[in-house]
Design a protein around this motif. Structure first.
Motif, PDB file in Angstrom:
ATOM      1  N   VAL A 145       0.859  -1.181   0.000  1.00  0.00           N
ATOM      2  CA  VAL A 145       0.000   0.000   0.000  1.00  0.00           C
ATOM      3  C   VAL A 145       0.898   1.235   0.000  1.00  0.00           C
ATOM      4  O   VAL A 145       1.725   1.424   0.889  1.00  0.00           O
ATOM      5  N   GLY A 146       0.765   2.050  -1.016  1.00  0.00           N
ATOM      6  CA  GLY A 146       1.554   3.273  -1.065  1.00  0.00           C
ATOM      7  C   GLY A 146       3.049   3.051  -0.981  1.00  0.00           C
ATOM      8  O   GLY A 146       3.742   3.757  -0.238  1.00  0.00           O
ATOM      9  N   ASN A 147       3.571   2.051  -1.692  1.00  0.00           N
ATOM     10  CA  ASN A 147       5.003   1.726  -1.688  1.00  0.00           C
ATOM     11  C   ASN A 147       5.505   1.204  -0.342  1.00  0.00           C
ATOM     12  O   ASN A 147       6.704   1.220  -0.075  1.00  0.00           O
ATOM     13  N   ARG A 148       4.598   0.768   0.509  1.00  0.00           N
ATOM     14  CA  ARG A 148       4.976   0.163   1.783  1.00  0.00           C
ATOM     15  C   ARG A 148       4.291  -1.191   1.884  1.00  0.00           C
ATOM     16  O   ARG A 148       3.214  -1.407   1.315  1.00  0.00           O
ATOM     17  N   GLN A 149       4.921  -2.101   2.592  1.00  0.00           N
ATOM     18  CA  GLN A 149       4.335  -3.412   2.826  1.00  0.00           C
ATOM     19  C   GLN A 149       3.476  -3.368   4.089  1.00  0.00           C
ATOM     20  O   GLN A 149       3.817  -2.693   5.063  1.00  0.00           O
ATOM     21  N   ILE A 150       2.364  -4.098   4.058  1.00  0.00           N
ATOM     22  CA  ILE A 150       1.479  -4.160   5.224  1.00  0.00           C
ATOM     23  C   ILE A 150       1.100  -5.604   5.482  1.00  0.00           C
ATOM     24  O   ILE A 150       1.003  -6.418   4.550  1.00  0.00           O
ATOM     25  N   ARG A 151       0.942  -5.943   6.737  1.00  0.00           N
ATOM     26  CA  ARG A 151       0.410  -7.236   7.166  1.00  0.00           C
ATOM     27  C   ARG A 151      -0.723  -6.939   8.125  1.00  0.00           C
ATOM     28  O   ARG A 151      -0.571  -6.090   9.033  1.00  0.00           O
ATOM     29  N   LEU A 152      -1.859  -7.611   7.957  1.00  0.00           N
ATOM     30  CA  LEU A 152      -2.994  -7.339   8.834  1.00  0.00           C
ATOM     31  C   LEU A 152      -3.829  -8.573   9.063  1.00  0.00           C
ATOM     32  O   LEU A 152      -3.797  -9.531   8.303  1.00  0.00           O
ATOM     33  N   THR A 153      -4.591  -8.530  10.135  1.00  0.00           N
ATOM     34  CA  THR A 153      -5.553  -9.586  10.444  1.00  0.00           C
ATOM     35  C   THR A 153      -6.824  -8.928  10.964  1.00  0.00           C
ATOM     36  O   THR A 153      -6.770  -7.871  11.600  1.00  0.00           O
ATOM     37  N   LEU A 154      -7.974  -9.535  10.657  1.00  0.00           N
ATOM     38  CA  LEU A 154      -9.265  -9.004  11.074  1.00  0.00           C
ATOM     39  C   LEU A 154     -10.029 -10.058  11.869  1.00  0.00           C
ATOM     40  O   LEU A 154      -9.799 -11.249  11.729  1.00  0.00           O
ATOM     41  N   GLN A 155     -10.967  -9.578  12.676  1.00  0.00           N
ATOM     42  CA  GLN A 155     -11.751 -10.474  13.524  1.00  0.00           C
ATOM     43  C   GLN A 155     -13.182  -9.969  13.615  1.00  0.00           C
ATOM     44  O   GLN A 155     -13.427  -8.779  13.790  1.00  0.00           O
ATOM     45  N   PHE A 156     -14.127 -10.889  13.484  1.00  0.00           N
ATOM     46  CA  PHE A 156     -15.544 -10.554  13.631  1.00  0.00           C
ATOM     47  C   PHE A 156     -16.032 -10.968  15.012  1.00  0.00           C
ATOM     48  O   PHE A 156     -15.802 -12.088  15.451  1.00  0.00           O
TER      49      PHE A 156
END
Length: 289
Positions: free
Chosen positions: A77-88
């Motif tokens: 995203v925007g020349n940067r790396q991202i790692r994410l996790t979501l929870q319901f």
């Protein structure tokens, strides 16, 4: 049908009034219910929903009542790396999570947001600006807590720089992390961040101090063994090799972990008990020890 037991009081109104939505969210867990039965009111409600829903279509937004895995997505995203996790969360009907992004020294919480709406993640950009990552509506998001669900391989959205320029984003599922390993994982992540910074700064002493000995390096077809820190410092350029531009963008958070071991930099840096035990160019052949 009357409910004689207070055990089924949990979210009964929601099950009756909006049964399709609830069924969609737990159908993905149907194969896992065998062998994981627990006598609790949440389970009984979900069980009733499964049998009364028939073939209601399942999506990837699953209820974490029985979950032990957090699915991790990664991308640029925007020349940067991202790692994410979501929870319901079924009780609050909210989605939350956390993310790590290259260039940051800490991971960040994703505040709770209403289910069924686009998930907005505020990211601090350069020069103090506020960027946004907007993921598609939750009902079309990939796995929150279900790494085995079909069709849950990616998340789509857009990235807005300072609320203006917009670019499409695709995050791919890369791993699943178990909550039971959180303490060891976070300890290894702190070391991964320190190791990353020492490598970029070419601080030989700190790099050598963060290794387990004997230390193994695997570059191409050659595997070398280094007996101590002094040997690593003396032969630093041979012992420590990496792709510097790629390492700068690597995210040392939400790492794939098992027990006290974690993998960083796409499996090129293997950590164990808050030390680095092996380093490779690209993913280590045969995986981390």
């Amino acid at each position: 049908m009357a409910l004689a037991s207070p055990i089924l009081e949990y979210k009964v109104e929601a099950v009756i009034g909006d049964i399709r939505v609830h069924c969609r969210r737990i159908m993905v867990w149907r194969p896992r219910l065998i062998g994981t039965f627990r006598c609790c009111k949440q389970f009984l409600t979900l069980l009733a929903c499964i049998f009364f829903c028939g073939s209601a279509s399942a999506n990837c937004l699953s209820n974490p009542l029985f979950a032990h895995d957090h699915v991790v997505y990664a991308g640029e995203v925007g020349n940067r790396q991202i790692r994410l996790t979501l929870q319901f969360d079924a009780l609050s009907q909210q989605v939350s999570g956390m993310y790590g992004i290259s260039g940051d020294s800490i991971s960040h919480d994703i505040p709770s947001q209403p289910d069924g709406e686009a998930v907005t993640i505020h990211i601090a950009g350069k020069n103090g600006r506020s960027d946004q990552l907007r993921l598609r509506a939750v009902d079309s998001l990939a796995a929150i807590h279900s790494p085995d669900a079909n069709g849950c391989l990616e998340l789509d959205g857009v990235y807005l720089r300072n609320g203006l320029a917009e670019e499409d984003v695709k995050l791919l599922r890369v791993t699943a992390i178990k909550s039971e390993y959180d303490a060891d994982r976070k300890a290894n992540e702190a070391v991964a961040l320190r190791f990353q910074r020492a490598l970029i700064a070419r601080d030989k002493q700190i790099v050598a101090s963060l290794l387990i000995y004997p230390f193994f390096s695997q570059y191409g077809r050659k595997t070398s063994v280094w007996k101590d820190a002094g040997e690593v410092v003396k032969h630093y350029d041979e012992a420590i090799q990496f792709d510097a531009p790629a390492l700068r963008k690597a995210v040392p958070f939400l790492l794939e972990s098992r027990w006290n071991k974690s993998e960083f930099f796409d499996g090129a840096v293997c950590l164990s008990e808050q030390k680095v035990e092996q380093m490779c160019i690209g993913p280590c052949v045969g995986g981390c020890p």
